[in-house]
Structure formats: C-alpha cells, structure tokens
Design a protein around this motif. Structure first.
Motif, PDB file in Angstrom:
ATOM      1  N   GLN A   3     -61.514  19.945 -46.365  1.00 20.90           N
ATOM      2  CA  GLN A   3     -61.858  18.525 -46.547  1.00 20.90           C
ATOM      3  C   GLN A   3     -60.575  17.704 -46.564  1.00 20.90           C
ATOM      4  OE1 GLN A   3     -64.426  18.159 -50.094  1.00 20.90           O
ATOM      5  NE2 GLN A   3     -64.598  20.398 -49.857  1.00 20.90           N
ATOM      6  N   ILE A   4     -60.589  16.627 -45.794  1.00 18.14           N
ATOM      7  CA  ILE A   4     -59.372  15.833 -45.657  1.00 18.14           C
ATOM      8  C   ILE A   4     -59.506  14.522 -46.422  1.00 18.14           C
ATOM      9  CG2 ILE A   4     -57.787  14.734 -44.041  1.00 18.14           C
ATOM     10  CD1 ILE A   4     -59.229  16.637 -41.903  1.00 18.14           C
ATOM     11  N   TYR A   5     -58.640  14.346 -47.361  1.00 19.44           N
ATOM     12  CA  TYR A   5     -58.555  13.086 -48.093  1.00 19.44           C
ATOM     13  C   TYR A   5     -57.311  12.330 -47.620  1.00 19.44           C
ATOM     14  CZ  TYR A   5     -62.090  14.457 -51.555  1.00 19.44           C
ATOM     15  OH  TYR A   5     -63.260  14.803 -52.194  1.00 19.44           O
ATOM     16  N   LEU A   6     -57.463  11.030 -47.444  1.00 20.09           N
ATOM     17  CA  LEU A   6     -56.319  10.205 -47.053  1.00 20.09           C
ATOM     18  C   LEU A   6     -55.902   9.340 -48.236  1.00 20.09           C
ATOM     19  CD1 LEU A   6     -57.605   9.034 -43.538  1.00 20.09           C
ATOM     20  CD2 LEU A   6     -56.082  10.972 -44.060  1.00 20.09           C
ATOM     21  N   ALA A  39     -47.331  15.049 -45.646  1.00 11.91           N
ATOM     22  CA  ALA A  39     -46.742  13.711 -45.519  1.00 11.91           C
ATOM     23  C   ALA A  39     -45.624  13.747 -44.487  1.00 11.91           C
ATOM     24  CB  ALA A  39     -46.187  13.237 -46.862  1.00 11.91           C
ATOM     25  N   CYS A  40     -45.424  12.631 -43.803  1.00 10.50           N
ATOM     26  CA  CYS A  40     -44.329  12.578 -42.839  1.00 10.50           C
ATOM     27  C   CYS A  40     -43.002  12.396 -43.574  1.00 10.50           C
ATOM     28  CB  CYS A  40     -44.548  11.451 -41.828  1.00 10.50           C
ATOM     29  SG  CYS A  40     -44.506   9.786 -42.515  1.00 10.50           S
ATOM     30  N   VAL A  41     -41.923  12.851 -42.930  1.00 14.25           N
ATOM     31  CA  VAL A  41     -40.596  12.768 -43.533  1.00 14.25           C
ATOM     32  C   VAL A  41     -39.601  12.195 -42.520  1.00 14.25           C
ATOM     33  CG1 VAL A  41     -38.664  14.053 -44.533  1.00 14.25           C
ATOM     34  CG2 VAL A  41     -41.006  14.776 -45.004  1.00 14.25           C
ATOM     35  N   GLY A  42     -39.127  10.974 -42.830  1.00 13.61           N
ATOM     36  CA  GLY A  42     -37.989  10.432 -42.095  1.00 13.61           C
ATOM     37  C   GLY A  42     -36.829  10.563 -43.067  1.00 13.61           C
ATOM     38  N   GLY A  43     -36.631   9.532 -43.899  1.00 15.22           N
ATOM     39  CA  GLY A  43     -35.771   9.682 -45.069  1.00 15.22           C
ATOM     40  C   GLY A  43     -36.517  10.468 -46.135  1.00 15.22           C
ATOM     41  N   GLY A  44     -37.835  10.255 -46.174  1.00 14.94           N
ATOM     42  CA  GLY A  44     -38.674  11.095 -47.027  1.00 14.94           C
ATOM     43  C   GLY A  44     -39.243  10.448 -48.274  1.00 14.94           C
ATOM     44  N   SER A  45     -39.331   9.094 -48.314  1.00 13.59           N
ATOM     45  CA  SER A  45     -39.767   8.489 -49.578  1.00 13.59           C
ATOM     46  C   SER A  45     -41.266   8.606 -49.822  1.00 13.59           C
ATOM     47  CB  SER A  45     -39.309   7.028 -49.669  1.00 13.59           C
ATOM     48  OG  SER A  45     -39.979   6.195 -48.756  1.00 13.59           O
ATOM     49  N   ASN A  46     -42.087   8.493 -48.763  1.00 18.73           N
ATOM     50  CA  ASN A  46     -43.526   8.610 -49.042  1.00 18.73           C
ATOM     51  C   ASN A  46     -43.877  10.055 -49.365  1.00 18.73           C
ATOM     52  OD1 ASN A  46     -45.609   9.824 -46.922  1.00 18.73           O
ATOM     53  ND2 ASN A  46     -43.930   9.004 -45.681  1.00 18.73           N
ATOM     54  N   ALA A  47     -43.157  10.990 -48.743  1.00 12.85           N
ATOM     55  CA  ALA A  47     -43.426  12.408 -48.989  1.00 12.85           C
ATOM     56  C   ALA A  47     -43.032  12.783 -50.417  1.00 12.85           C
ATOM     57  CB  ALA A  47     -42.668  13.268 -47.980  1.00 12.85           C
ATOM     58  N   ILE A  48     -41.843  12.362 -50.841  1.00 15.89           N
ATOM     59  CA  ILE A  48     -41.429  12.741 -52.201  1.00 15.89           C
ATOM     60  C   ILE A  48     -42.342  12.053 -53.217  1.00 15.89           C
ATOM     61  CG2 ILE A  48     -39.729  11.077 -53.106  1.00 15.89           C
ATOM     62  CD1 ILE A  48     -38.843  14.686 -52.681  1.00 15.89           C
ATOM     63  N   MET A  53     -56.462   2.603 -38.500  1.00 15.08           N
ATOM     64  CA  MET A  53     -55.350   2.706 -37.555  1.00 15.08           C
ATOM     65  C   MET A  53     -54.065   3.021 -38.315  1.00 15.08           C
ATOM     66  SD  MET A  53     -54.196  -0.044 -34.690  1.00 15.08           S
ATOM     67  CE  MET A  53     -55.847  -0.059 -33.989  1.00 15.08           C
ATOM     68  N   PRO A  54     -53.579   4.254 -38.204  1.00 23.59           N
ATOM     69  CA  PRO A  54     -52.397   4.648 -38.976  1.00 23.59           C
ATOM     70  C   PRO A  54     -51.098   4.227 -38.284  1.00 23.59           C
ATOM     71  CG  PRO A  54     -53.211   6.522 -37.721  1.00 23.59           C
ATOM     72  CD  PRO A  54     -54.117   5.358 -37.392  1.00 23.59           C
ATOM     73  N   ALA A  55     -50.060   4.062 -39.065  1.00 24.70           N
ATOM     74  CA  ALA A  55     -48.730   3.849 -38.486  1.00 24.70           C
ATOM     75  C   ALA A  55     -48.336   5.094 -37.700  1.00 24.70           C
ATOM     76  CB  ALA A  55     -47.711   3.597 -39.595  1.00 24.70           C
ATOM     77  N   LEU A  56     -47.463   4.926 -36.718  1.00 24.93           N
ATOM     78  CA  LEU A  56     -47.021   6.093 -35.938  1.00 24.93           C
ATOM     79  C   LEU A  56     -46.293   7.102 -36.824  1.00 24.93           C
ATOM     80  CD1 LEU A  56     -45.871   4.560 -32.525  1.00 24.93           C
ATOM     81  CD2 LEU A  56     -47.935   5.899 -33.023  1.00 24.93           C
ATOM     82  N   GLU A  57     -45.614   6.603 -37.864  1.00 28.16           N
ATOM     83  CA  GLU A  57     -44.952   7.518 -38.800  1.00 28.16           C
ATOM     84  C   GLU A  57     -46.005   8.419 -39.436  1.00 28.16           C
ATOM     85  OE1 GLU A  57     -44.426   4.229 -38.692  1.00 28.16           O
ATOM     86  OE2 GLU A  57     -42.362   4.177 -37.965  1.00 28.16           O
ATOM     87  N   SER A  58     -47.007   7.768 -40.051  1.00 31.48           N
ATOM     88  CA  SER A  58     -48.065   8.521 -40.742  1.00 31.48           C
ATOM     89  C   SER A  58     -48.833   9.408 -39.772  1.00 31.48           C
ATOM     90  CB  SER A  58     -49.048   7.551 -41.411  1.00 31.48           C
ATOM     91  OG  SER A  58     -48.376   6.436 -41.947  1.00 31.48           O
ATOM     92  N   SER A  59     -48.905   8.989 -38.513  1.00 28.95           N
ATOM     93  CA  SER A  59     -49.633   9.781 -37.512  1.00 28.95           C
ATOM     94  C   SER A  59     -49.027  11.170 -37.335  1.00 28.95           C
ATOM     95  CB  SER A  59     -49.637   9.046 -36.163  1.00 28.95           C
ATOM     96  OG  SER A  59     -50.303   7.804 -36.291  1.00 28.95           O
ATOM     97  N   ILE A 106     -57.263  19.027 -48.466  1.00 25.13           N
ATOM     98  CA  ILE A 106     -55.942  18.540 -48.050  1.00 25.13           C
ATOM     99  C   ILE A 106     -55.846  17.068 -48.438  1.00 25.13           C
ATOM    100  CG2 ILE A 106     -54.437  17.978 -46.081  1.00 25.13           C
ATOM    101  CD1 ILE A 106     -55.799  20.200 -44.503  1.00 25.13           C
ATOM    102  N   ILE A 107     -54.723  16.671 -48.999  1.00 28.90           N
ATOM    103  CA  ILE A 107     -54.444  15.232 -49.140  1.00 28.90           C
ATOM    104  C   ILE A 107     -53.302  14.888 -48.187  1.00 28.90           C
ATOM    105  CG2 ILE A 107     -53.621  13.366 -50.629  1.00 28.90           C
ATOM    106  CD1 ILE A 107     -54.911  14.730 -52.990  1.00 28.90           C
ATOM    107  N   ALA A 108     -53.588  13.973 -47.272  1.00 27.45           N
ATOM    108  CA  ALA A 108     -52.544  13.501 -46.359  1.00 27.45           C
ATOM    109  C   ALA A 108     -52.150  12.091 -46.757  1.00 27.45           C
ATOM    110  CB  ALA A 108     -53.053  13.525 -44.925  1.00 27.45           C
ATOM    111  N   ASN A 109     -50.873  11.831 -46.731  1.00 29.63           N
ATOM    112  CA  ASN A 109     -50.430  10.492 -47.103  1.00 29.63           C
ATOM    113  C   ASN A 109     -50.485   9.577 -45.887  1.00 29.63           C
ATOM    114  OD1 ASN A 109     -49.568   8.458 -48.718  1.00 29.63           O
ATOM    115  ND2 ASN A 109     -47.498   9.255 -49.061  1.00 29.63           N
TER     116      ASN A 109
END
Lengths: 269, 403
Positions: free
Chosen positions: B81-84, B238-247, B355-361, B380-383
């Motif tokens: 089950q996918i939770y956003l 979660a996606c990681v660029g610098g990584g703030s939403n993931a952390i 419609m998700p951001a390309l980062e979140s995609s 699963i929880i996806a950010n």
C-alpha cells in the motif's frame, strides 16, 4: 629554520616590509606561470603564493574566480602545480613558495602523499582556505613531518581568543584578511585594520601580512605601515587575465611592473 | 548494523556525523557560524520560539500535511500500500517552507535585516522570498544562470514576492555555484545578513538545524501512519539532492529498525554514463561547501558537472548525515534515471490526479519498482516533496510543445 622564516627574518632585520604576491598556477595559460614567478622575484617579491586552481573557490572574488576558471580550462592540477614549483626551484633556491588553495584537491591527492611530494618539489608552506584549525589536525601532522609551514588566515571577525588558538597552530606567517568579504573587494578600511592588528600583534611572534583588497601602491603602503607585510593578488590576476592573448614574456613583464610599483611604495616606509 | 546507535547524538559538538560534516569554511565565516550555533542551541528548546514555529506551521503553511493512501496507484502496482506524504500541499508547494520559516524566525530573533539564499529548482528561493516578504526582510536569492532559464516561473514568483534574483554565471551556472556566491555574499555582509541554506548540507550547524526543522515531516508521518494504518510503515522512500526532504522524513524513524529506508538520487542519463547527480551511488568523500561528504569529482579533486532533468537534484554533493547513514548501512541509496522519473510524473498525474515535482517523481519512480516486490499488507510512505506546476514547461518542452 624554514625558508619562509629565514626570508621573513631577513626582511625584518633589514627593516623592510614583506611583499607576498599571489598568482594562479596555469593562468591565463600554463606557459605564463614560470616566467611570471621569476619576474615577480626580480621586482622584489619576498614570498610567492601560488594559487592551486579549484572548481569552487568559495572565498574568491570575481577576478580570482576567473583566474581559476582559465587555469582549469587548460587542465591545471595540483600535481601540475608541484611540477611548476620544481621547475622554479631549478634556478631559484631562496624565494619561499606557499601553495594557496582549497581542501578537496589536497584530500584527493592524499594528505601524506601531498606533503611528501610538496616538500620534494620545493614548496615551503600551505594555506588551505577552507581548513580552519578545527579540521586541520591530520593534514598538519603530515605538513609538520615534512617541514612545511601551515599558514592560517585571521579575519576581522576573528575574536582574540580564537586568534590565540590559530596562532598556536600556525607557522611561517599569519595572513590577516583585511576586510569582511572576498579577495579583490573594494571596501578596505585602513583604520579598522589598524585596530585589529594592534590586538593580534600582541598574541604572536609570527610576522603578520595583510591581504584582500590591496590594489595599488597607495593602499599597499598604507596597510604595510601597520603590519609586517602585504599580500597582493587580484590586481595581478586581473592584469594576467586581460593579457591572455599576449606572450608569456609580455605577461610576466607587465606583472613585474605592478610589483615594482608596489615594492617602491612600501620601501619608502 | 545500526542497532544501538543514538541518532539524536549526531552531529557531535564539532558538527561531525562520523567522518562527515564539520566546518570547512574560510576564517571570516567562523564567527557567524559560532553565533548561529549558540543562538540555535538557545532557541531550539525555547518554548516561545517553538510556539511561534508551531503556530506558523499550522496557520501559515497548513500543517499537518495529509498522509494520503494512493489507492488506484496501489491497485495498479499490485503490491504494498502506497501512502504519499503530501508536502506538495504546503504553502508555496513544497517541503522547503518548513525550513525557511524556522531559519527566518532565527533571523528575526537575532535582529538581522537581510536574508540571502541559494536555489536550484527555485522552490527554496520561493520559500525564502515568501517568508522574507511576510517578515519584512530584504531578500536576495542566488540562482545559477542555467537554472534561471530552466525555472522561469519560479524566478518571476520570487520577483513578485519582492526578492532580488541574482543569476550566477560562474562555474557550471547551477546550484553549486549559487551556493558559492551566497557564501561570498555572507562573508561580505555577515553583520546584517542571515544566510538561509535550503538543504541539509553546508557547514555546521546548518545540516543539523535544517534537519530539525524538516523533521516535522517524519514526526507527522509516523503519527499519521499509526493513526490511519494502525502500524508503522515498512519502507520510506524520498528523493535526495542535498537531502532535506529525505532526512526530514527519515530521521524520526531511524530507531524503528523494522522501517527500511530508500534515498533516491538522480540517475540522469544513467549512473554508468557519468551524466547524473548521484554522489552516494558513484561519488567519493571529499570537501565542498563547508562540509565533508560524498561528492562527484574528477581524479584531481575538481567538482564535476552533474546532470538531472530536475534542477532541484542537480547537485554534486549531499548532506553529510546521508553520507554517514549510507556508510553505516541504515539507509539504502539508489538512483532513478531521467526517463523513469518522467514516466512516474505522468503516471501519478494520470492515476491519482496529483502532479508531482520532477524531484519527487524520482522517489515515486522507485516506488514503482519497490511496491510490486512487497506484499499487499505492507506499507510504503513516499515523500511527495513538492508539486509539479513549476515543471510543466520542462515537460512540455520534452514533448516538443511550446506553452
């Protein structure tokens, strides 16, 4: 005694101010560096600060950033910089050479490997802009083991307590950053430098040289009057960039002219 | 592996997460970082400061953000089950605002009259310009000249909010160069300027305080999962660029050993091609932007250009805590390519009407791989860290359409 201390003591004994000059290795093209270093020495530079180009020179103003970019376009590396020092040493065994740069190329080279290779090449010291005393211990041990001086910056925002700590880690000389900002900035305040140097001068026996924002003989003279010496960089790098289409000899001569003017001005003190 | 680690003890006093983090800056900035650290350690447990932060989170940002069960997408994938976690519903459309509100409050409490920020996709720049407008602070946002072109909508949003957008033309003209320029500004204007860093990178204490402000995401998600599903999730993505939403999502779950975590880096054209932004997958540790962390660099230690279809992930470094979590094996770091992220963007838009951001995609594309390998009673929880409105022109361009 290190080549740096020897030269600086000599200058002090003769009552002369120390002139430190910075150029970026490989800027504006690799063949320009060696003749420029020799020309600077002929015109009265006491210590050469050779910039090691880095992709992200965080503490540099636009002029020196461009110097780094030009050098990197020609593939200049830390290894290549050591090679230039080796070539310089073939005919000059007395002028101290300090490498100035950022931590990452040195990390990638390997601290121990770098210290050894630098000493072998004839380098005398290292100033790593983004390695404050808190993060420098491992590298410093390697520099010490190879007889290399560790040059540190002091800033207008440095407290007296912290300056004491920095001075305890430093050797060779201390480099006082004359203003809050980046290299080549235009807002040097001579009175503010005076106040701060009076505080720091009491903390150390090391010579203190002042840099950032010194662009002509007049500012060089004003600042040199307050310290043991001055560092010039952006004004040289700017000139070199403007002459990228000239020959290495022409570039060296024009940098020598700037040095000569500054040397004369600080020698009147 | 991570069994007995007290994650709250990191970073240590010097800002280190194991061998990562720290403070690799020019001497001029040390005083400002010391000042920030002392103010933050005083205010983070101050009831007045916390109350103001909580009030803004509730009434200005609109928190808590929903934890949404994506039923149709879950059915299609036929697995877990996918939770956003709907950070896209925050004011300004992304998770970035959690941190900018926190840091702007610090600026306010310290009496600084000017804030600066760096931005990649423009989400952090918009979030900073927003709080600056609200608090009446002067604001300048540094943005790579390439990104100014790619993210024209966000550039105009920032200008409407009263911020000055400064295009950075040095280096690779992207996020890393914007960060260099912001550091230079800060070194010059350190007396009256607060630097609002947008991610969990940079010199100590930034990785810590940005994490703390963003951890509201994970605290809410943990509570919501217990309330709505009656249990903790099995996996976080979660996606990681610098990584703030993931952390922000991961941190409150780190001690929950049953919860697996996946940080998704930008694989660009493929991590085997060299054209990507995946330092945790393909980089090595080094020093950039004030911290030691995994970096993308060449054999001479020069930082190399990265590639990603999403400007927000187009960064050659990553927050130091992620580097440490990778090394100790607590979080798995994977990569998703541009085309996979774009496919997930279209899929979630059409299947869920979101419609998700390309980062979140990138995170969602990994969910597409992960969910079918899990059973239907797993969670699963996806950010969903930001909304995709800002990316419409990019996607239209790839479709060959001029909007």
């Amino acid at each position: 005694m290190s080549r740096i201390s020897q030269r600086l003591n000599q200058a002090k004994a003769s009552g002369k101010k120390i002139l430190v000059a910075y150029v970026v290795n490989g800027d504006p093209f690799p063949q320009a560096t060696l003749p420029t270093l020799h020309a600077m020495v002929e015109q009265g530079v006491d210590v050469i600060e050779l910039g090691v180009p880095f992709s992200d020179p965080m503490a540099e103003g636009p002029v020196i950033q461009k110097g780094h970019e030009r050098a990197l376009e020609h593939g200049t590396s830390l290894n290549g910089t050591l090679e230039i020092v080796k070539q310089f040493r073939a005919t000059n065994n007395t002028t101290p050479v300090v490498l100035m740069g950022y931590a990452n190329p040195v990390e990638r080279f390997g601290y121990a490997e770098f210290a050894k290779a630098a000493a072998n090449a004839g380098v005398d010291g290292l100033l790593t802009v983004d390695l404050p005393p808190e993060e420098v211990a491992v590298l410093k041990a390697e520099l010490d083991a190879n007889g290399l001086d560790n040059i540190f910056l002091l800033a207008p925002t440095t407290t007296v307590e912290r300056a004491q700590k920095i001075a305890a880690h430093a050797s060779g000389f201390l480099y006082y950053v004359s203003l809050k900002g980046v290299t080549g900035a235009g807002h040097l305040d001579v009175d503010a430098v005076k106040t701060k140097l009076a505080e720091f001068g009491k903390l150390t026996d090391l010579p203190v040289c002042v840099g950032f924002g010194i662009k002509d003989p007049e500012t060089a003279k004003a600042v040199a009057g307050l310290a043991d010496g001055v560092v010039v960089g952006s004004v040289l790098v700017d000139k070199m960039g403007a002459q990228a289409d000239k020959t290495a000899e022409e570039i060296a001569a024009s940098v020598g002219d700037i040095i000569s003017g500054i040397r004369k001005a600080i020698d009147t003190l | 592996m991570s069994q007995s680690i007290d994650y709250s003890a990191f970073p240590n006093e010097e800002g280190h997460f194991g061998p990562y983090g720290g403070r690799f800056v020019s001497e001029t900035l040390i005083y400002a970082l010391d000042e920030l650290q002392s103010i933050y350690s005083r205010l983070k447990d101050d009831p007045g400061f916390q109350a103001e932060f909580d009030k803004d989170m509730a009434h200005y940002v609109g928190r808590p953000s929903p934890l949404y069960l994506a039923e149709r997408w879950t059915r299609e994938l036929g697995g877990a089950q996918i939770y956003l976690k709907r950070e896209d519903l925050n004011h300004t459309g992304a998770h970035k605002v959690n941190n900018t509100i926190g840091q702007a409050l610090l600026a306010k409490f310290t009496g600084k009259s000017r804030v600066i920020a760096e931005t990649g996709a423009g989400q952090h720049g918009v979030a900073t310009a927003t709080v600056a407008a609200r608090l009446g602070l002067k604001c300048r946002v540094y943005m790579g000249a390439e990104d100014v072109k790619r993210q024209a909508l966000n550039v105009y949003r920032m200008k409407l909010l009263g911020a000055e957008v400064f295009p950075v033309t040095s280096g690779s003209r992207t996020l890393k160069d914007a960060m260099n320029e912001a550091m230079r500004d800060w070194a010059t204007n350190v007396d009256d300027t607060f630097y609002i860093i947008g991610t969990v990178a940079g010199p100590h204490p930034y990785p810590q305080l940005v994490r703390d402000f963003q951890s509201i995401i994970g605290r809410e998600a943990r509570r919501q999962s217990l309330e709505q599903a009656g249990r903790l999730p099995d996996a976080l993505v979660a996606c990681v660029g610098g990584g703030s939403n993931a952390i922000g999502l991961f941190h409150p779950f780190l001690t929950d050993e049953s919860v697996k975590m996946y940080g998704v880096e930008a694989g660009g054209l493929g991590i085997e091609t060299g054209k990507h932004a995946a330092p945790l997958n393909k980089g090595i540790p080094g020093v950039l932007h004030g911290n030691r962390t995994y970096l993308m660099e060449d054999e001479n230690g020069q930082i190399i250009e990265t590639h990603s279809v999403s400007a927000g992930l187009d960064y050659p470094g990553v927050g130091p805590e992620h580097s440490w979590l990778k090394d100790i094996g607590r979080v798995n770091y994977v990569a998703i390519n541009d085309d996979e992220a774009l496919a997930a963007f279209r899929k979630v838009t059409k299947t869920e009407g979101i419609m998700p951001a390309l980062e979140s995609s990138h995170a969602l594309a990994y969910v597409e791989k992960l969910a079918p390998t899990m059973s239907k009673d797993q969670i699963i929880i996806a950010n969903l860290s930001g909304r995709g409105d800002k990316d419409i022109l990019t996607v239209a361009g790839l479709d060959g359409i001029t909007v």
